[in-house]
Design a protein around this motif. Structure first.
Motif, short mmCIF file in Angstrom:
data_model
loop_
_atom_site.label_atom_id
_atom_site.label_comp_id
_atom_site.label_asym_id
_atom_site.label_seq_id
_atom_site.Cartn_x
_atom_site.Cartn_y
_atom_site.Cartn_z
N ASN A 1 -42.52 18.56 154.32
CA ASN A 1 -42.70 17.62 153.19
C ASN A 1 -41.37 17.03 152.69
N CYS A 2 -40.47 16.77 153.60
CA CYS A 2 -39.22 16.09 153.23
C CYS A 2 -39.55 14.63 152.88
N SER A 3 -39.04 14.14 151.78
CA SER A 3 -39.35 12.77 151.36
C SER A 3 -38.84 11.77 152.38
N LYS A 4 -39.51 10.60 152.42
CA LYS A 4 -39.15 9.56 153.38
C LYS A 4 -37.70 9.09 153.16
N ILE A 5 -37.32 8.90 151.90
CA ILE A 5 -35.97 8.43 151.61
C ILE A 5 -34.92 9.43 152.07
N ARG A 6 -35.21 10.72 151.81
CA ARG A 6 -34.27 11.76 152.24
C ARG A 6 -34.21 11.82 153.77
N THR A 7 -35.35 11.67 154.41
CA THR A 7 -35.37 11.69 155.87
C THR A 7 -34.53 10.55 156.44
N ILE A 8 -34.66 9.35 155.84
CA ILE A 8 -33.94 8.19 156.34
C ILE A 8 -32.43 8.37 156.18
N PHE A 9 -32.01 8.74 154.97
CA PHE A 9 -30.58 8.73 154.67
C PHE A 9 -29.85 10.03 155.02
N VAL A 10 -30.60 11.12 155.20
CA VAL A 10 -29.96 12.40 155.52
C VAL A 10 -30.11 12.75 157.00
N HIS A 11 -31.27 12.44 157.57
CA HIS A 11 -31.54 12.86 158.95
C HIS A 11 -31.49 11.72 159.97
N VAL A 12 -31.83 10.50 159.56
CA VAL A 12 -31.88 9.40 160.51
C VAL A 12 -30.54 8.68 160.62
N LEU A 13 -30.02 8.22 159.47
CA LEU A 13 -28.81 7.39 159.49
C LEU A 13 -27.61 8.06 160.14
N PRO A 14 -27.31 9.34 159.85
CA PRO A 14 -26.13 9.95 160.49
C PRO A 14 -26.18 9.89 162.02
N ASN A 15 -27.39 9.83 162.58
CA ASN A 15 -27.52 9.78 164.04
C ASN A 15 -27.67 8.36 164.58
N ALA A 16 -27.70 7.38 163.67
CA ALA A 16 -27.90 6.00 164.10
C ALA A 16 -26.74 5.09 163.70
N ILE A 17 -25.71 5.66 163.07
CA ILE A 17 -24.66 4.84 162.47
C ILE A 17 -23.51 4.53 163.43
#
Length: 286
Positions: free
Chosen positions: A186-202
């Protein structure tokens, strides 16, 4: 803790491979020297950048004036050093603004997809359909000339490209297993985007930033040259070129040195960008 150690190890690995690239380090040294000179300009320039000396107007390069003087007797060397503040600031801060806004837009639409993605990307397609320099001219004309207006005009023009770059990276990793694990707890979408997705896509954006600074310095100089960017007497390199173009036959040094400042800076940034791209490309690992 293990994740943080792994991340630090990856950063050190990138820095090590970057340090082995001689051309990239050459570009980095040139850019670093220019930044230091721009910061310390107040204390190292021999003359006030706007001090008029009509008795020494259009003086050729000499020991007193290393790069000569312009049509008003102002020291060109001092103006170029001070001009680095404006040219580099426009390139760096416009790139940061472009990257931040473009990253946010690209990450959100790339993660959610669907209707939101279609609407936003069609809007960005319309903007990108216009030639970049023409779009920058339109924005600069609407906002007016000046340092801040030029910075904003350049930043707005680069947002579509930055957003598209991040979107592509996000879409390639949004179905990864670790993101499914984040959803399962139940990780929030915003947290998923900025904590888990962006660091691997930047990573592609970091490389693009270096190239973009060089492009924006050139574009800012172009806008200033045609009277839509930073205006005289501000010693921005493009504005200096514009002011001295009428004297190119009699006093070519008035055009030569600002032009060289732009060319050397753009070359150094491109060399650094190429080195970063090679260092961050996993396919090039030993």
């Amino acid at each position: 803790m293990a994740g943080k150690t792994k991340k630090n190890s990856q950063i050190m690995d990138i820095m090590y491979r970057l340090a082995k690239n001689k051309t990239a380090m050459f570009g980095l040294i040139i850019v670093a020297i220019e930044i230091v000179l721009a910061i310390l300009a107040k204390w190292i320039v021999p003359y006030d950048w706007n001090a008029i000396d009509v008795l020494n107007a259009k003086a050729a390069p000499s020991l007193s004036h290393l790069f000569g003087t312009d049509e008003l007797g102002r020291d060109i060397f001092s103006r170029i050093i001070y001009g680095a503040r404006y040219s580099l600031s426009i390139g760096i801060f416009a790139t940061l603004l472009t990257t931040v806004i473009g990253t946010i837009i690209g990450a959100i639409v790339g993660y959610y997809g669907g209707t939101l993605d279609n609407i936003v990307m069609r809007i960005l397609d319309i903007i990108q359909a216009m030639p970049p320099i023409l779009f920058n001219i339109v924005i600069a004309t609407a906002l007016g000339s000046g340092f801040m207006n030029t910075l904003v005009a350049l930043a707005v023009g680069g947002i579509p490209g930055a957003a598209r770059l991040v979107r592509g990276s996000v879409m390639s990793i949004r179905k990864m297993e670790y993101l499914e694990s984040a959803d399962s707890i139940n990780c929030s979408k915003i947290r998923t985007i900025f904590v888990h997705v962006l660091p691997n896509a930047i990573s592609p954006s970091i490389v693009a930033c270096t190239m973009n600074v060089a492009n924006l310095i050139l574009t800012a100089a172009s806008l200033s040259f045609i009277g839509l960017g930073v205006q005289a007497p501000t010693p921005e390199w493009g504005a200096m070129l514009s002011a001295s173009r009428n004297y190119i036959r009699d006093c070519p040094y008035m055009v030569l040195f600002p032009g060289l400042a732009i060319a050397i800076t753009v070359l150094a940034l491109n060399l650094l960008g190429d080195g970063l791209r090679d260092a961050m490309d996993p396919k090039l690992k030993d």
